[in-house]
Motif scaffolding. Structure first.
Motif, PDB file in Angstrom:
ATOM      1  N   ARG A  80       0.614  -1.084  -0.021  1.00 28.41           N
ATOM      2  CA  ARG A  80      -0.027  -0.023  -0.009  1.00 28.41           C
ATOM      3  C   ARG A  80       0.973   1.353  -0.019  1.00 28.41           C
ATOM      4  NH1 ARG A  80      -5.208  -0.186   1.253  1.00 28.41           N
ATOM      5  NH2 ARG A  80      -5.085   1.841   2.278  1.00 28.41           N
ATOM      6  N   GLU A  81       1.771   1.349   0.614  1.00 25.65           N
ATOM      7  CA  GLU A  81       2.825   2.324   0.860  1.00 25.65           C
ATOM      8  C   GLU A  81       3.539   2.540  -0.535  1.00 25.65           C
ATOM      9  OE1 GLU A  81       5.773   1.901   3.817  1.00 25.65           O
ATOM     10  OE2 GLU A  81       4.095   2.025   5.432  1.00 25.65           O
ATOM     11  N   ASP A  82       3.902   1.475  -1.264  1.00 26.79           N
ATOM     12  CA  ASP A  82       4.546   1.379  -2.386  1.00 26.79           C
ATOM     13  C   ASP A  82       3.553   2.057  -3.657  1.00 26.79           C
ATOM     14  OD1 ASP A  82       7.011   0.320  -1.258  1.00 26.79           O
ATOM     15  OD2 ASP A  82       6.779  -1.413  -2.140  1.00 26.79           O
ATOM     16  N   TYR A  83       2.213   1.679  -3.631  1.00 20.99           N
ATOM     17  CA  TYR A  83       1.405   2.058  -4.327  1.00 20.99           C
ATOM     18  C   TYR A  83       1.108   3.552  -4.151  1.00 20.99           C
ATOM     19  CZ  TYR A  83      -2.602   2.180  -7.745  1.00 20.99           C
ATOM     20  OH  TYR A  83      -3.336   2.540  -8.575  1.00 20.99           O
ATOM     21  N   ARG A  84       0.823   3.844  -3.194  1.00 22.67           N
ATOM     22  CA  ARG A  84       0.785   5.409  -2.887  1.00 22.67           C
ATOM     23  C   ARG A  84       1.888   6.267  -3.478  1.00 22.67           C
ATOM     24  NH1 ARG A  84      -2.347   8.913  -0.601  1.00 22.67           N
ATOM     25  NH2 ARG A  84      -3.779   7.118   0.271  1.00 22.67           N
ATOM     26  N   ALA A  85       3.165   5.748  -3.238  1.00 22.72           N
ATOM     27  CA  ALA A  85       4.186   6.420  -3.774  1.00 22.72           C
ATOM     28  C   ALA A  85       4.121   6.293  -5.258  1.00 22.72           C
ATOM     29  CB  ALA A  85       5.887   5.715  -3.258  1.00 22.72           C
TER      30      ALA A  85
END
Length: 676
Positions: free
Chosen positions: A319-324
């Protein structure tokens, strides 16, 4: 055949073979003359598969029909690639007559290419060459001057101009490989076009097979080999509710499980992680699978508890990577981020879990990732897999035109994304409940001791994307566990269980045997307990709440004559509702009941002998029993299975979100059974 009939036949033939193109992927077209009804003069038209259609099931209603002169005239007013999205709206001004499908973004490709018939397809073999690092050189080696290369460009008006220019400059070419995307072929006749499409696909297949290296995914990684089938599916069933809960963090999802040889082999190889991280390339693929999958990095034999902990860690990181990813590429004009959960989860040794807003979407996402695996294998066999850049993927995923398409989707039904298990659903009240839940958008597992009856109900509802049948003896804990496992493997998890399985034997106390007592308590009291226990375990693992509904009876609170065993078993069920409502509330699981009475027509219990027994008790002909029950009610109305189904929907349909521990009478009004 007419031109559109010929086009539909070619489209259906191409779309019937998944090696040619993926579901709802690609488009076909044909050009021809008709008399304009206004001018009575010959007018050249373009018939082309419309937006969102599927080649394999295409009909004439799925074709967009445009005036070719007006479509080609758009090239004179084309404002350039920076404003090419405006051209999609201009297609509406080229339409011929009323009706037909909406033109897709690929319409320009078909109209601008100077050929009577054009196919645009997404075959795995063609995309493998299209995503190879040296794809242009490999295309030349594979096809010579029979097929040209077109550099990657996002689908649109400019791509249509590019392909038209390449065709004009390549008089011997029968088609092109579109970098990072797929293939386009053409012909003077429909049959020639189909033949040219298949020539490109099959030639690429042979080239990859003959020239490709062995083991393109690298060596087998010890510990990542496929588990034996029984162990593999048991582990998948244990993980499915957890994974569905994670994948539904932003929006409720339905799941699909795949353990095909293609998937398991990919998951066991050393290139799994780096290739998966590169993501898919064909726009149709990553719009369904997201930019990349979530990949578990533990061996197949790791303890399930450790796997669950690691999946939760990886999900948070995903989820963090997708937001980034979103923040790297979003502009002020970009649509809001839609959701950061994975659509594809890969678990070595076990298989692939795919997710979508409904079962079909989830299944198709998995099929597309299998396509992507085949593409990666082909590209790695002859070169290095090199998909389109991440920035280009974002431009398509968050394309204004894609956002507009999503906004045109109809509102979801009340139970969309919900997964239900209904016991005793092969007939009567259970069948009516299953049919109502499915009609309201739920995926339904039809559980019944009669496997044939359950299968018939599932087929009637619409087959495996809507309903599956599971054989279930609710008195057997192992059989119940197997039914729940089958449900979560079919749809990813479970949100709603209806304890409906039952039977009744009507006898006075002195004639009631221990066997009479035991079988009724085993099926209804014990059976409901076993089903509730097994499904609650899955619901708690999901962390998404849920609903448990008991089909009890007026007899749970009313002392009717000659039914001590049945009434006592129903009273047991009624109190289970209260007990479980108090216990499961902390998990967001609501437990409620329905108390029917006098459901004669369509009832499995009444057809099985209970009707004759009750008719004898009341001294009326069996065929008049329903009318007899209706006369003794306050409303003087007969109760039917669909009335009970309506009560189940009322409890689980989303409006009574703060109601638990309730019993809803569906008896047309029996004062002696009023709840106090």
């Amino acid at each position: 055949m007419t031109v559109p009939e010929e086009l539909v036949a070619r489209s259906n033939a191409l779309g019937a073979d998944p090696r040619n193109t993926n579901y709802a992927g690609g488009n076909t077209s044909a050009k021809g003359e008709v008399l304009d009804p206004v001018t009575a003069k010959p007018t050249e038209l373009l018939w082309v598969k419309g937006s969102g259609g599927d080649l394999g099931t295409l009909t004439e209603a799925g074709l967009a029909v445009l005036r070719l002169d007006r479509l080609r005239a758009l090239a004179e007013v084309y404002p350039g690639v920076e404003r090419e999205d405006e051209m999609v709206a201009a297609f509406d001004y080229c339409l011929h007559g009323r009706g037909g499908a909406a033109p897709s973004i690929d319409t320009a490709m078909h109209g601008l290419v100077d050929a009577a018939h054009v196919d645009h397809l997404h075959p795995d073999s063609g995309i493998a060459l299209a995503t190879a690092a040296d794809g242009a050189a490999l295309t030349k080696e594979c096809f010579g001057d029979r097929v040209a290369w077109v550099d990657w460009r996002r689908p649109g008006f400019q791509l249509g101009l590019d392909i038209a220019a390449v065709k004009e400059a390549s008089p011997r070419a029968i088609g092109v490989i579109l970098g990072g995307h797929g293939i386009t072929a053409w012909g003077d006749t429909s049959e020639e076009c189909r033949h040219n499409s298949l020539e490109i696909i099959h030639t690429a297949e042979r080239f990859l097979a003959e020239r490709g290296r062995a083991e393109p995914f690298g060596a087998l990684v010890p510990g990542f080999e496929p588990l034996p089938e029984a162990e593999r599916r048991a582990r998948a069933a244990a993980l499915a509710p957890v994974l569905r809960g994670l994948a539904s963090t932003d929006q409720r999802q339905v799941g699909h499980y795949t353990d095909s040889e293609v998937v398991l082999e990919f998951l066991s190889r050393e290139k799994l992680a780096p290739l998966a991280a590169l993501g898919t390339s064909c726009p149709d693929h990553f719009l369904r699978t997201k930019v990349r999958p979530l990949v578990l990095d533990l061996p197949a034999t790791a303890p399930v508890e450790d796997v669950v902990v690691r999946l939760k860690e990886l999900h948070a990181a995903y989820r963090e990577d997708y937001r980034a990813y979103y923040e790297r590429h979003a502009t002020a004009e970009s649509p809001a981020m839609r959701g950061a959960d994975p659509a594809i989860v890969l678990v070595p040794g076990v298989g692939m879990f795919s997710y979508g807003k409904d079962k079909q979407t989830a299944r198709v996402a998995g099929e597309f990732y299998v396509n992507a695996i085949n593409v990666m294998r082909g590209a790695e066999a002859v070169s290095t897999y090199a998909p389109i850049p991440e920035s280009e993927k974002f431009r398509i995923e968050y394309w204004a035109l894609e956002e507009a398409k999503l906004r045109r989707m109809p509102e979801p039904k009340p139970l969309a994304g919900r997964i239900a298990l209904v016991t005793g659903a092969g007939s009567g009240i259970g069948k009516a409940i299953a049919e109502r839940l499915a009609a309201e958008g739920a995926c339904v597992a039809i559980a019944d001791l009669d496997a044939d009856a359950a299968a018939d109900v599932a087929r009637g509802i619409g087959g495996p994307d809507k309903a599956v049948s599971v054989t279930a003896n609710v008195t057997d804990a192992d059989a119940v566990a197997a039914a729940v496992d089958a449900t979560v493997l079919a749809f990813g998890g479970i949100d709603l269980v209806v304890n409906n399985a039952g039977l009744s034997i009507s006898k006075p106390l002195l004639e009631t045997t221990e066997k009479d007592w035991d079988i009724q308590h085993d099926v209804m009291a014990k059976g409901s307990f076993l089903v509730s226990r097994a499904t609650a375990k899955a619901m708690i693992a999901q962390g998404m709440g849920g609903d448990v509904v008991y089909i009890s009876s007026k007899n749970s609170v009313f002392a009717g004559p000659n039914n001590v065993a049945y009434g006592a078993a129903k009273a047991d069920q009624a109190h289970q509702v209260r007990l479980l409502a108090a216990e499961l509330g902390e998990h967001g699981i609501r437990v409620n009941g329905v108390n029917p009475d006098g459901v004669v027509r369509g009832s499995g219990i009444f057809a099985g002998g209970w009707g004759a027994q009750r008719a004898a008790v009341y001294g009326v002909p069996e065929e008049e029993l329903g009318a007899f029950y209706a006369k003794r009610t306050i409303l003087k109305r007969e109760v039917l299975p669909e009335h009970v189904a309506a009560a189940v929907f009322a409890l689980a349909g989303g409006e009574l979100t703060h109601t638990t521990g309730l019993h809803v009478p569906v008896d047309a009004g029996v004062a002696a059974a009023f709840l106090r």
